[in-house]
Write a protein that holds these residues in place. Sequence first.
Motif, PDB file in Angstrom:
ATOM      1  N   ALA A 491       7.223   1.377   0.100  1.00 37.75           N
ATOM      2  CA  ALA A 491       5.978   0.624  -0.054  1.00 37.75           C
ATOM      3  C   ALA A 491       6.249  -0.878  -0.050  1.00 37.75           C
ATOM      4  O   ALA A 491       5.513  -1.652   0.586  1.00 37.75           O
ATOM      5  CB  ALA A 491       5.284   1.031  -1.354  1.00 37.75           C
ATOM      6  N   SER A 492       7.310  -1.316  -0.743  1.00 35.26           N
ATOM      7  CA  SER A 492       7.598  -2.751  -0.805  1.00 35.26           C
ATOM      8  C   SER A 492       7.978  -3.299   0.561  1.00 35.26           C
ATOM      9  O   SER A 492       7.577  -4.409   0.938  1.00 35.26           O
ATOM     10  CB  SER A 492       8.711  -3.020  -1.815  1.00 35.26           C
ATOM     11  OG  SER A 492       9.950  -2.510  -1.355  1.00 35.26           O
ATOM     12  N   PHE A 493       8.738  -2.532   1.330  1.00 30.11           N
ATOM     13  CA  PHE A 493       9.143  -2.991   2.656  1.00 30.11           C
ATOM     14  C   PHE A 493       7.946  -3.002   3.609  1.00 30.11           C
ATOM     15  O   PHE A 493       7.799  -3.908   4.437  1.00 30.11           O
ATOM     16  CB  PHE A 493      10.255  -2.088   3.185  1.00 30.11           C
ATOM     17  CG  PHE A 493      11.126  -2.745   4.216  1.00 30.11           C
ATOM     18  CD1 PHE A 493      10.925  -4.060   4.599  1.00 30.11           C
ATOM     19  CD2 PHE A 493      12.163  -2.048   4.806  1.00 30.11           C
ATOM     20  CE1 PHE A 493      11.730  -4.659   5.548  1.00 30.11           C
ATOM     21  CE2 PHE A 493      12.971  -2.641   5.751  1.00 30.11           C
ATOM     22  CZ  PHE A 493      12.752  -3.954   6.128  1.00 30.11           C
ATOM     23  N   LEU A 494       7.072  -2.007   3.502  1.00 31.38           N
ATOM     24  CA  LEU A 494       5.851  -1.992   4.317  1.00 31.38           C
ATOM     25  C   LEU A 494       4.972  -3.194   3.990  1.00 31.38           C
ATOM     26  O   LEU A 494       4.433  -3.854   4.884  1.00 31.38           O
ATOM     27  CB  LEU A 494       5.074  -0.694   4.082  1.00 31.38           C
ATOM     28  CG  LEU A 494       5.611   0.561   4.762  1.00 31.38           C
ATOM     29  CD1 LEU A 494       4.920   1.799   4.197  1.00 31.38           C
ATOM     30  CD2 LEU A 494       5.416   0.502   6.264  1.00 31.38           C
ATOM     31  N   GLY A 495       4.813  -3.471   2.703  1.00 31.96           N
ATOM     32  CA  GLY A 495       4.016  -4.630   2.317  1.00 31.96           C
ATOM     33  C   GLY A 495       4.628  -5.934   2.790  1.00 31.96           C
ATOM     34  O   GLY A 495       3.916  -6.869   3.173  1.00 31.96           O
ATOM     35  N   GLY A 496       5.972  -6.018   2.785  1.00 33.57           N
ATOM     36  CA  GLY A 496       6.628  -7.233   3.208  1.00 33.57           C
ATOM     37  C   GLY A 496       6.576  -7.481   4.701  1.00 33.57           C
ATOM     38  O   GLY A 496       6.602  -8.628   5.144  1.00 33.57           O
ATOM     39  N   THR A 497       6.508  -6.428   5.499  1.00 36.35           N
ATOM     40  CA  THR A 497       6.472  -6.601   6.957  1.00 36.35           C
ATOM     41  C   THR A 497       5.045  -6.659   7.489  1.00 36.35           C
ATOM     42  O   THR A 497       4.714  -7.511   8.302  1.00 36.35           O
ATOM     43  CB  THR A 497       7.224  -5.462   7.652  1.00 36.35           C
ATOM     44  OG1 THR A 497       6.703  -4.202   7.207  1.00 36.35           O
ATOM     45  CG2 THR A 497       8.703  -5.524   7.361  1.00 36.35           C
ATOM     46  N   MET A 498       4.180  -5.759   7.032  1.00 31.59           N
ATOM     47  CA  MET A 498       2.849  -5.623   7.630  1.00 31.59           C
ATOM     48  C   MET A 498       1.751  -6.320   6.848  1.00 31.59           C
ATOM     49  O   MET A 498       0.640  -6.503   7.356  1.00 31.59           O
ATOM     50  CB  MET A 498       2.522  -4.137   7.793  1.00 31.59           C
ATOM     51  CG  MET A 498       3.551  -3.439   8.663  1.00 31.59           C
ATOM     52  SD  MET A 498       3.214  -1.709   8.940  1.00 31.59           S
ATOM     53  CE  MET A 498       4.691  -1.269   9.877  1.00 31.59           C
ATOM     54  N   ARG A 499       2.002  -6.669   5.620  1.00 32.62           N
ATOM     55  CA  ARG A 499       1.089  -7.462   4.786  1.00 32.62           C
ATOM     56  C   ARG A 499      -0.246  -6.751   4.541  1.00 32.62           C
ATOM     57  O   ARG A 499      -1.280  -7.393   4.430  1.00 32.62           O
ATOM     58  CB  ARG A 499       0.844  -8.846   5.392  1.00 32.62           C
ATOM     59  CG  ARG A 499       2.093  -9.540   5.855  1.00 32.62           C
ATOM     60  CD  ARG A 499       3.048  -9.844   4.705  1.00 32.62           C
ATOM     61  NE  ARG A 499       4.395 -10.113   5.214  1.00 32.62           N
ATOM     62  CZ  ARG A 499       4.802 -11.287   5.668  1.00 32.62           C
ATOM     63  NH1 ARG A 499       3.975 -12.305   5.670  1.00 32.62           N
ATOM     64  NH2 ARG A 499       6.029 -11.432   6.101  1.00 32.62           N
ATOM     65  N   MET A 500      -0.223  -5.443   4.509  1.00 39.05           N
ATOM     66  CA  MET A 500      -1.409  -4.679   4.127  1.00 39.05           C
ATOM     67  C   MET A 500      -1.196  -4.149   2.713  1.00 39.05           C
ATOM     68  O   MET A 500      -0.073  -3.940   2.284  1.00 39.05           O
ATOM     69  CB  MET A 500      -1.648  -3.528   5.105  1.00 39.05           C
ATOM     70  CG  MET A 500      -2.007  -3.961   6.507  1.00 39.05           C
ATOM     71  SD  MET A 500      -2.267  -2.561   7.617  1.00 39.05           S
ATOM     72  CE  MET A 500      -0.590  -2.098   7.987  1.00 39.05           C
ATOM     73  N   THR A 501      -2.285  -3.915   2.012  1.00 41.79           N
ATOM     74  CA  THR A 501      -2.168  -3.433   0.638  1.00 41.79           C
ATOM     75  C   THR A 501      -2.961  -2.143   0.420  1.00 41.79           C
ATOM     76  O   THR A 501      -2.388  -1.088   0.161  1.00 41.79           O
ATOM     77  CB  THR A 501      -2.642  -4.512  -0.356  1.00 41.79           C
ATOM     78  OG1 THR A 501      -3.954  -4.955   0.017  1.00 41.79           O
ATOM     79  CG2 THR A 501      -1.700  -5.697  -0.353  1.00 41.79           C
ATOM     80  N   VAL A 502      -4.264  -2.224   0.557  1.00 47.62           N
ATOM     81  CA  VAL A 502      -5.124  -1.079   0.224  1.00 47.62           C
ATOM     82  C   VAL A 502      -4.825   0.104   1.123  1.00 47.62           C
ATOM     83  O   VAL A 502      -4.614   1.237   0.663  1.00 47.62           O
ATOM     84  CB  VAL A 502      -6.607  -1.489   0.326  1.00 47.62           C
ATOM     85  CG1 VAL A 502      -7.497  -0.296  -0.003  1.00 47.62           C
ATOM     86  CG2 VAL A 502      -6.914  -2.652  -0.601  1.00 47.62           C
ATOM     87  N   SER A 503      -4.814  -0.115   2.439  1.00 41.89           N
ATOM     88  CA  SER A 503      -4.613   0.997   3.369  1.00 41.89           C
ATOM     89  C   SER A 503      -3.221   1.604   3.212  1.00 41.89           C
ATOM     90  O   SER A 503      -3.059   2.832   3.230  1.00 41.89           O
ATOM     91  CB  SER A 503      -4.830   0.529   4.807  1.00 41.89           C
ATOM     92  OG  SER A 503      -3.998  -0.561   5.129  1.00 41.89           O
ATOM     93  N   LEU A 504      -2.192   0.768   3.040  1.00 39.73           N
ATOM     94  CA  LEU A 504      -0.843   1.296   2.865  1.00 39.73           C
ATOM     95  C   LEU A 504      -0.737   2.109   1.582  1.00 39.73           C
ATOM     96  O   LEU A 504      -0.069   3.150   1.550  1.00 39.73           O
ATOM     97  CB  LEU A 504       0.166   0.146   2.831  1.00 39.73           C
ATOM     98  CG  LEU A 504       0.509  -0.509   4.168  1.00 39.73           C
ATOM     99  CD1 LEU A 504       1.493  -1.644   3.957  1.00 39.73           C
ATOM    100  CD2 LEU A 504       1.081   0.506   5.141  1.00 39.73           C
ATOM    101  N   CYS A 505      -1.380   1.645   0.544  1.00 43.70           N
ATOM    102  CA  CYS A 505      -1.350   2.371  -0.729  1.00 43.70           C
ATOM    103  C   CYS A 505      -1.930   3.770  -0.567  1.00 43.70           C
ATOM    104  O   CYS A 505      -1.327   4.764  -0.988  1.00 43.70           O
ATOM    105  CB  CYS A 505      -2.118   1.581  -1.783  1.00 43.70           C
ATOM    106  SG  CYS A 505      -2.076   2.292  -3.432  1.00 43.70           S
ATOM    107  N   VAL A 506      -3.076   3.871   0.083  1.00 44.48           N
ATOM    108  CA  VAL A 506      -3.721   5.171   0.256  1.00 44.48           C
ATOM    109  C   VAL A 506      -2.939   6.048   1.228  1.00 44.48           C
ATOM    110  O   VAL A 506      -2.799   7.260   1.011  1.00 44.48           O
ATOM    111  CB  VAL A 506      -5.174   4.974   0.729  1.00 44.48           C
ATOM    112  CG1 VAL A 506      -5.826   6.310   1.043  1.00 44.48           C
ATOM    113  CG2 VAL A 506      -5.983   4.239  -0.332  1.00 44.48           C
ATOM    114  N   ILE A 507      -2.402   5.463   2.301  1.00 42.42           N
ATOM    115  CA  ILE A 507      -1.602   6.243   3.248  1.00 42.42           C
ATOM    116  C   ILE A 507      -0.404   6.868   2.540  1.00 42.42           C
ATOM    117  O   ILE A 507      -0.103   8.061   2.722  1.00 42.42           O
ATOM    118  CB  ILE A 507      -1.142   5.351   4.422  1.00 42.42           C
ATOM    119  CG1 ILE A 507      -2.314   5.044   5.353  1.00 42.42           C
ATOM    120  CG2 ILE A 507      -0.031   6.032   5.218  1.00 42.42           C
ATOM    121  CD1 ILE A 507      -1.996   4.018   6.421  1.00 42.42           C
ATOM    122  N   LEU A 508       0.297   6.094   1.727  1.00 43.02           N
ATOM    123  CA  LEU A 508       1.465   6.625   1.019  1.00 43.02           C
ATOM    124  C   LEU A 508       1.073   7.688   0.002  1.00 43.02           C
ATOM    125  O   LEU A 508       1.796   8.674  -0.190  1.00 43.02           O
ATOM    126  CB  LEU A 508       2.214   5.481   0.334  1.00 43.02           C
ATOM    127  CG  LEU A 508       2.942   4.514   1.275  1.00 43.02           C
ATOM    128  CD1 LEU A 508       3.484   3.325   0.512  1.00 43.02           C
ATOM    129  CD2 LEU A 508       4.062   5.226   2.014  1.00 43.02           C
TER     130      LEU A 508
END
Length: 745
Positions: A491-508
Amino acid sequence: MHEPLLFKNRTNATSQTAIVGANLCPIQSLDYEVIENDLFKQDWRSRTEVENFQYLVLKWLLAFLIGLGTGLVGCFNNLAVENLAGFKLLLTNNLMLKDKYYQAFAAYTGCNIVLAAVAAALCAYIAPAAAGSGIPEVKAYLNGIDAPSILAPSTLFVKIFGSILGVAAGFVVGKEGPMVHTGACIAYLLGQGGSRKYRLTWKWLRYFKNDRDQRDLITCGAAAGVAAAFRAPVGGLLFALEEAASWWRSALLWRTFFTTAVVAVVLRGFIEFCHSGKCGLFGQGGLIMYDVNSAYPTYSVPDLLAIIFLGIIGGVLGSLYNYFVDKVLHTYSIINKKGPPFKILLVITVSLLTSCCSYGLPWLSRCIPFSAHLPVPDQCSTLGHRSGNYKNFQCLPTHYNDLASLFLNTNDDAIRNLLRSGTEKELHLSTLFLFFVAIYCLGIITYGIAVPSGLFIPVILAGASYGRLTGTLLAPVLNLDVGLFALLGAASFLGGTMRMTVSLCVILLELTNSLLMLPWLMLVLLISKTVADCFNKGVYDQIVKMKGLPYLEAHAEPYMRSLVAADVVSGQLVTFSGIEKVGNIVHTLKMTRHNGFPVIDEPPFSAAPELFGLALRSHLLVLLKQKKFTIHRTMTGPEIMRMFDANDFAKAGSGKGIKLEELNITNEEMEMYVDLHPITNTSPYTVIETLSLTKAAVLFRELGLRHLCVVPKKLGRPPIVGILTRHDFMLEHIQKLHSHVETHN
């Protein structure tokens, strides 16, 4: 004219050209605005309740078809990748069980190179626009940028099969990004009524032949792509809302939700079917892809500090990843522009390097005996017709190689091994470190080659490996399971590269079925995004900028504060009279590239010169082709209204619009007149010339405009000062006009 060449030191390109695939292509904007001319008004007045109901039903039917089509393609992708990669890995493992190590390397590398070369040939020769993720192009399209070929049938074909071959070839890429592009292509083709080129058209879809409705369909398609790739229907909806779409409304929310729900049902049914053993090597997974919910997350102060640290490191590593991807894309552009053979050679080189790493690095790892900490004994070896999750590699049948279990596996199985809970001793620290470094570097050098490639899976693999590494190092002082640390690292690496929060949280959450991890995921995503934003932009934003696509941000840039609308309108303004000479129109269309022309009424048709509206180039070409001309300068609006209907001016398919060269107008007809009033948009958006450029930019973007008319503040001047287009808000254009403007404040 500036060209957006990646290998030059450029920040952006404001010209009407951008890079599509590896070639420079002309870029136009899309007409999301409703063109309210007389023909449009007549069409809406004449529509019956039955036709309006039909239009509404067709919207929902198309949403269903987009979900069905994208779901089926997602199933086909999974089935093909699992079986192609499974056959390759099974062949390699069986040769290694017979101690034929060199033959195993030759078979593994040979399969990878063949698959990679075919994928590269498809991209290089058939559809160069299919290379890469496709998410930046879809994001640009939904922002109002019409780049050629990015949603064409050939692009869809290559995107599907190139992605399958690329993932099966062992590249550190994912099929998730290409699935977003695939869903958008499916939606685009359905919205056009098929393809005239391939004789697949449906006339009853004429209602959707406009940019506004096609934008909504492509938004549904992008959401469906994420839902099909991750088995995350709600995550797909939020991805379209947070990252892809530039405009949103509640009606679109419902249709997008319905589309992703259809995808979820299709995937669920297909997976249930495959569990019966009829899908070859495929059959693992489901709507819950990586089930790590067997570990209970704790909430202690040391765990909180460790997670904050994980988020900070993820933000730094993510921004550094984006920096290196930027440099690699600039380097690869020099090679790719030399032609298709060089593209294929680059792909083969990267494939050979990846194969050497995947096969060579596991030799550095120790053999680990099977024990009770491995949850499923059947997954601990290669037996008969199937390849287990844990690879024997060079070890005895009673042992496994933990690094080979990550490298010589499908991406999905490697992520499962990293996220599995309750297995602290399953993977050694040296294994996790080597795997993280290798995946981090291979992911950087792989993105940019001529194959469809997604960034989600490389980022998840790298993030999960360093998250599990951190969790293993801190295990003596923490209570949180290493599998959950791997999830937080991803999650931290996804947030650092793609800069999404809500959608990444729900996808994970949908991927892992670990709802109790919600507070930790939210925290680590917020921290990593905040840290990474201090260094650079998200990876998709960087790629949009590098390609020269004139993307409009949701906020106005600081350099716009000291300017007004009249300061940036450039070029000689070309206007037409309400009843214009045919020769003037033809000459203007030939000598300019403008797509919108102000129509001015003058005496005797009005008391004083006034702005009647805006006429589009495409509408002028349709009008000229029918040759409804008059010898004298008289109004013929009623006759034109009877001769045409609104469908005659609907948006043509890709490359199917009327060309100026196709018009056969004689010298006599050049001296005749044509009435432009029926096709002129009588209610274009207008702003006063003293409006601040900041407000104009926000208005332009939020309304999805292609043209914004600037009118004078004082009377006694011409009724229009100029027209603002997307180009006029770009930094380089403003710098050329006003070199004194500060751009770094």
